[in-house]
Scaffold this motif. Sequence first.
Motif, PDB file in Angstrom:
ATOM      1  N   PHE A 174      13.544   5.080   3.634  1.00 23.56           N
ATOM      2  CA  PHE A 174      14.273   6.279   3.240  1.00 23.56           C
ATOM      3  C   PHE A 174      14.990   6.074   1.914  1.00 23.56           C
ATOM      4  O   PHE A 174      15.035   6.971   1.077  1.00 23.56           O
ATOM      5  CB  PHE A 174      15.285   6.645   4.335  1.00 23.56           C
ATOM      6  CG  PHE A 174      15.903   7.990   4.147  1.00 23.56           C
ATOM      7  CD1 PHE A 174      15.224   9.131   4.522  1.00 23.56           C
ATOM      8  CD2 PHE A 174      17.164   8.139   3.585  1.00 23.56           C
ATOM      9  CE1 PHE A 174      15.783  10.377   4.354  1.00 23.56           C
ATOM     10  CE2 PHE A 174      17.727   9.373   3.412  1.00 23.56           C
ATOM     11  CZ  PHE A 174      17.033  10.496   3.807  1.00 23.56           C
ATOM     12  N   SER A 175      15.526   4.895   1.709  1.00 23.68           N
ATOM     13  CA  SER A 175      16.228   4.598   0.453  1.00 23.68           C
ATOM     14  C   SER A 175      15.298   4.752  -0.738  1.00 23.68           C
ATOM     15  O   SER A 175      15.652   5.351  -1.750  1.00 23.68           O
ATOM     16  CB  SER A 175      16.802   3.181   0.508  1.00 23.68           C
ATOM     17  OG  SER A 175      17.355   2.842  -0.742  1.00 23.68           O
ATOM     18  N   GLY A 176      14.076   4.227  -0.606  1.00 24.57           N
ATOM     19  CA  GLY A 176      13.126   4.324  -1.704  1.00 24.57           C
ATOM     20  C   GLY A 176      12.716   5.743  -2.005  1.00 24.57           C
ATOM     21  O   GLY A 176      12.598   6.137  -3.175  1.00 24.57           O
ATOM     22  N   ILE A 177      12.513   6.547  -0.965  1.00 25.43           N
ATOM     23  CA  ILE A 177      12.096   7.936  -1.160  1.00 25.43           C
ATOM     24  C   ILE A 177      13.160   8.719  -1.909  1.00 25.43           C
ATOM     25  O   ILE A 177      12.883   9.397  -2.905  1.00 25.43           O
ATOM     26  CB  ILE A 177      11.817   8.598   0.202  1.00 25.43           C
ATOM     27  CG1 ILE A 177      10.589   7.946   0.852  1.00 25.43           C
ATOM     28  CG2 ILE A 177      11.583  10.100   0.036  1.00 25.43           C
ATOM     29  CD1 ILE A 177      10.336   8.415   2.267  1.00 25.43           C
ATOM     30  N   ILE A 178      14.382   8.634  -1.445  1.00 23.24           N
ATOM     31  CA  ILE A 178      15.469   9.384  -2.072  1.00 23.24           C
ATOM     32  C   ILE A 178      15.688   8.920  -3.511  1.00 23.24           C
ATOM     33  O   ILE A 178      15.837   9.726  -4.431  1.00 23.24           O
ATOM     34  CB  ILE A 178      16.772   9.236  -1.265  1.00 23.24           C
ATOM     35  CG1 ILE A 178      16.619   9.949   0.079  1.00 23.24           C
ATOM     36  CG2 ILE A 178      17.950   9.802  -2.020  1.00 23.24           C
ATOM     37  CD1 ILE A 178      16.408  11.443  -0.035  1.00 23.24           C
ATOM     38  N   THR A 183      22.841   6.756  -4.316  1.00 23.38           N
ATOM     39  CA  THR A 183      23.199   5.737  -3.342  1.00 23.38           C
ATOM     40  C   THR A 183      22.649   6.132  -1.984  1.00 23.38           C
ATOM     41  O   THR A 183      22.590   7.310  -1.650  1.00 23.38           O
ATOM     42  CB  THR A 183      24.727   5.556  -3.239  1.00 23.38           C
ATOM     43  OG1 THR A 183      25.002   4.515  -2.292  1.00 23.38           O
ATOM     44  CG2 THR A 183      25.409   6.823  -2.782  1.00 23.38           C
ATOM     45  N   ASN A 184      22.225   5.154  -1.257  1.00 21.41           N
ATOM     46  CA  ASN A 184      21.735   5.373   0.090  1.00 21.41           C
ATOM     47  C   ASN A 184      22.666   4.637   1.046  1.00 21.41           C
ATOM     48  O   ASN A 184      22.614   3.421   1.158  1.00 21.41           O
ATOM     49  CB  ASN A 184      20.303   4.854   0.220  1.00 21.41           C
ATOM     50  CG  ASN A 184      19.819   4.907   1.661  1.00 21.41           C
ATOM     51  OD1 ASN A 184      20.202   5.782   2.418  1.00 21.41           O
ATOM     52  ND2 ASN A 184      18.999   3.951   2.033  1.00 21.41           N
ATOM     53  N   LYS A 185      23.513   5.391   1.717  1.00 22.74           N
ATOM     54  CA  LYS A 185      24.483   4.791   2.624  1.00 22.74           C
ATOM     55  C   LYS A 185      23.960   4.739   4.060  1.00 22.74           C
ATOM     56  O   LYS A 185      24.741   4.646   4.999  1.00 22.74           O
ATOM     57  CB  LYS A 185      25.800   5.565   2.564  1.00 22.74           C
ATOM     58  CG  LYS A 185      26.530   5.399   1.239  1.00 22.74           C
ATOM     59  CD  LYS A 185      27.929   5.966   1.303  1.00 22.74           C
ATOM     60  CE  LYS A 185      28.696   5.689   0.017  1.00 22.74           C
ATOM     61  NZ  LYS A 185      30.080   6.189   0.061  1.00 22.74           N
ATOM     62  N   ALA A 227      22.028  10.093   2.572  1.00 24.23           N
ATOM     63  CA  ALA A 227      21.568  10.072   1.176  1.00 24.23           C
ATOM     64  C   ALA A 227      22.484  10.956   0.348  1.00 24.23           C
ATOM     65  O   ALA A 227      22.751  12.105   0.714  1.00 24.23           O
ATOM     66  CB  ALA A 227      20.130  10.570   1.078  1.00 24.23           C
ATOM     67  N   ARG A 228      22.958  10.442  -0.775  1.00 26.96           N
ATOM     68  CA  ARG A 228      23.896  11.201  -1.584  1.00 26.96           C
ATOM     69  C   ARG A 228      23.802  10.809  -3.055  1.00 26.96           C
ATOM     70  O   ARG A 228      23.241   9.769  -3.396  1.00 26.96           O
ATOM     71  CB  ARG A 228      25.325  10.992  -1.086  1.00 26.96           C
ATOM     72  CG  ARG A 228      25.825   9.553  -1.184  1.00 26.96           C
ATOM     73  CD  ARG A 228      27.264   9.434  -0.682  1.00 26.96           C
ATOM     74  NE  ARG A 228      27.364   9.669   0.745  1.00 26.96           N
ATOM     75  CZ  ARG A 228      28.501   9.975   1.364  1.00 26.96           C
ATOM     76  NH1 ARG A 228      29.620  10.072   0.654  1.00 26.96           N
ATOM     77  NH2 ARG A 228      28.537  10.172   2.661  1.00 26.96           N
TER      78      ARG A 228
END
Length: 419
Positions: free
Chosen positions: A361-365, A384-386, A254-255
């Motif tokens: 995880f993408s949604g949370i971040i 962005t969620n890589k 996550a970044r």
Amino acid sequence: MKHFKTIILIVLVVIITFLSFSIYQIENERRILKEDLIELSKVKYGLFNIDEWKKILATIITKKVDELNFTNENRKQMKEKISSFLYKIIDDFEARYNKEKSRTLKGMFERSFTSFFGAFNTIRKDVPQFTDQIIAFLNDKQNRKAVRGYIIEKLNEYADNTFDKIDYTTVNTILARHQYTTRDEAITGLVSRIDDLDLRSKPYKISILIIALTAIVWVFISKAFSKSQYVLLILISLLLLVTGLLLPMIEIDARISSMSFTLLGETISFKDQVLYYKSKSILEVVSLMLLQSRIDVLIVGVLVLIFSVLFPVLKQMASVLFVYNNHARTSKIVRFMVFKTGKWSMADVMVIAIFMSYIGFSGIITEQLKQIQSMTNSLEILTTNKSSLLTGFFFFTAFAIFSLSISQKIDLQFNTSKV
């Protein structure tokens, strides 16, 4: 036809061994580079790094001071601002002076003397001259350089006394290991090297995926296999299992892709700031859990070890024993390991859990970072969620399907009855 099958299976074992070993080597090299890249890209060396902010502010100050150029158009406006500022200083000083001198008889006499001769009024008359001198001073390039240096020096002094210093030991070690001189150069170089490794491993991954799918279909459509052929099939599944256990299954990355805002009329931006990163294989997760002091984590680690490592291995060993030993076919333990542990291996649960982590995880971040962005209209954040599923996941999934297909074929061929 019997020997032809055996030869084909031997060739498949050799090819899969070569491909698995090649992928394992490339992935290990990639992992080392990726971990170094992640370390260099962490937010503590960028957005949260006081040294980076000192460079940014120094650049802005240098630009703003160098932009000072009092032409006929702005000279009058600047002169009014400086004069107003000087008048205010004189007024404030006069007020403090009169208040201070009113406390004693001697002070009152001094104040009367100053008022009689109009000392402050005399100073006010010289404000236009002072203003011209200040403008002339600022127009001089050498003086600008001195002013700029003084501001930057005070800024650095304040920052050093206020914020903790960043430890660059790890960064310097990475730069020395890869023979780079700067962090930006290292990031660019490591990204390029990782991309090259991905290109190298791609043909291997595609090949082994095609071979695994072909082998699964072959097992389903074939009528029967000999004992030695079953051993070769089981060996293929073990190769897939071992590779799947050793390689990372999921990469959570996550970044902040881009963060920009305006400071003193200048656009400040940070890119690719890593907030969180983890990449572990099943064996690494088990190892970490078993080393924890918390009993609940320890129990989960033992369960993962049993259902995801021990059961699959024991199942393959029991399958070999079942095929070669007639007596073993009547053993409830062997039959349980061959035909029932697939339901207990939790492969489906693990796949679902990994997908849920990957998608959720993408949604949370993203939601958390949107809250930061909503605090101000001048702040632009592109998150962005890589996170991605890695090679270990696909190897383990291929093993689970292939192993189940072998068990089903053994069950059908040897006409076993259910326990």
